[in-house]
Design a protein around this motif. Structure first.
Motif, mmCIF file in Angstrom:
data_model
loop_
_atom_site.group_PDB
_atom_site.id
_atom_site.type_symbol
_atom_site.label_atom_id
_atom_site.label_comp_id
_atom_site.label_asym_id
_atom_site.label_seq_id
_atom_site.Cartn_x
_atom_site.Cartn_y
_atom_site.Cartn_z
ATOM 1 N N ASP A 146 0.795 -1.235 0.000
ATOM 2 C CA ASP A 146 0.000 0.000 0.000
ATOM 3 C C ASP A 146 0.822 1.276 0.000
ATOM 4 O O ASP A 146 0.325 2.321 0.411
ATOM 5 N N ALA A 147 2.057 1.228 -0.428
ATOM 6 C CA ALA A 147 2.889 2.436 -0.494
ATOM 7 C C ALA A 147 2.932 2.937 -1.932
ATOM 8 O O ALA A 147 2.630 2.207 -2.876
ATOM 9 N N ASP A 148 3.310 4.189 -2.081
ATOM 10 C CA ASP A 148 3.500 4.778 -3.405
ATOM 11 C C ASP A 148 4.793 4.225 -3.988
ATOM 12 O O ASP A 148 5.880 4.593 -3.555
ATOM 13 N N HIS A 149 4.679 3.331 -4.939
ATOM 14 C CA HIS A 149 5.874 2.705 -5.509
ATOM 15 C C HIS A 149 6.638 3.642 -6.441
ATOM 16 O O HIS A 149 7.734 3.322 -6.872
ATOM 17 N N GLY A 150 6.088 4.797 -6.700
ATOM 18 C CA GLY A 150 6.787 5.792 -7.502
ATOM 19 C C GLY A 150 7.986 6.397 -6.796
ATOM 20 O O GLY A 150 8.798 7.072 -7.425
ATOM 21 N N SER A 205 7.320 6.823 4.043
ATOM 22 C CA SER A 205 6.119 6.184 3.493
ATOM 23 C C SER A 205 5.120 5.756 4.559
ATOM 24 O O SER A 205 3.914 5.815 4.332
#
Length: 189
Positions: free
Chosen positions: A131-135, A153
């Motif tokens: 559920d983290a921003d993989h960007g 994060s």
């Protein structure tokens, strides 16, 4: 040899049991595989000394690496399946294999072979951040930023992301680190 074999198997077993712990848990585990002495067959069985002496170091290294990969995959599968809260996992190696000249392993500002340098600094650096921003992940990210990204994060921090740099050392001067980032970037591609 047998103690090393049993130690590694025990460490993976204990790590796989982390979901049985109560409450939030932080675990840092450092495994000394696939460093020598190579004691695993590729299927994970113990490699007796007599059998090891009949095979090359490269073959023993590869077999132990295959066994280690299998244990890592099984451990991660277990953590993911048994955890009530999806775990955060950072999987890293600390260094690549030593070049052929390891007994005289020396890096100077211009010394050493660029290919050997690339092999030595090439590490596994993998993340499972549910559920983290993989960007936020860059393909060239080094471990210096692993926990900064984790804290930013999941815990609302705003830690500065540091420049991704690579350093090597001279065996005779273990605390003198040499920035080899430019050399590595020139050999990419």
């Amino acid at each position: 040899r047998e103690v090393q074999y049993e130690r590694v198997k025990y460490e993976f077993d204990r790590l796989s049991r982390i979901p049985e712990s109560n409450g939030p848990t932080f675990v840092f585990a450092h495994f000394l595989t696939p460093h020598p002495d190579y004691v695993f067959k590729s299927n994970g069985d113990f490699l007796p000394l007599q059998e090891a002496q009949r095979t090359s170091p490269e073959s023993r290294y590869l077999d132990q690496l295959i066994a280690t990969n299998g244990m890592v995959e099984a451990c991660i599968d277990s953590l993911l399946e048994q955890s009530d809260v999806p775990p955060i996992i950072i999987l890293q190696s600390d260094e690549g294999p030593y070049p052929d000249f390891q007994d005289t392993f020396r890096w100077t500002e211009n010394g050493g072979n660029d290919l050997d340098l690339r092999v030595k600094t090439g590490i596994l650096n993998a993340y499972y951040f549910p559920d983290a921003d993989h960007g936020v992940f860059e393909p060239t990210m080094t471990p210096v930023n692993s926990f900064r990204l984790l804290f930013n994060s999941y815990f609302g921090t705003t830690l500065e992301i540091l420049p991704d740099k690579y350093y090597c050392w001279n065996t005779g001067e273990p605390y003198r680190f040499i920035d080899v980032t430019d050399r590595l970037q020139q050999t990419q591609g």
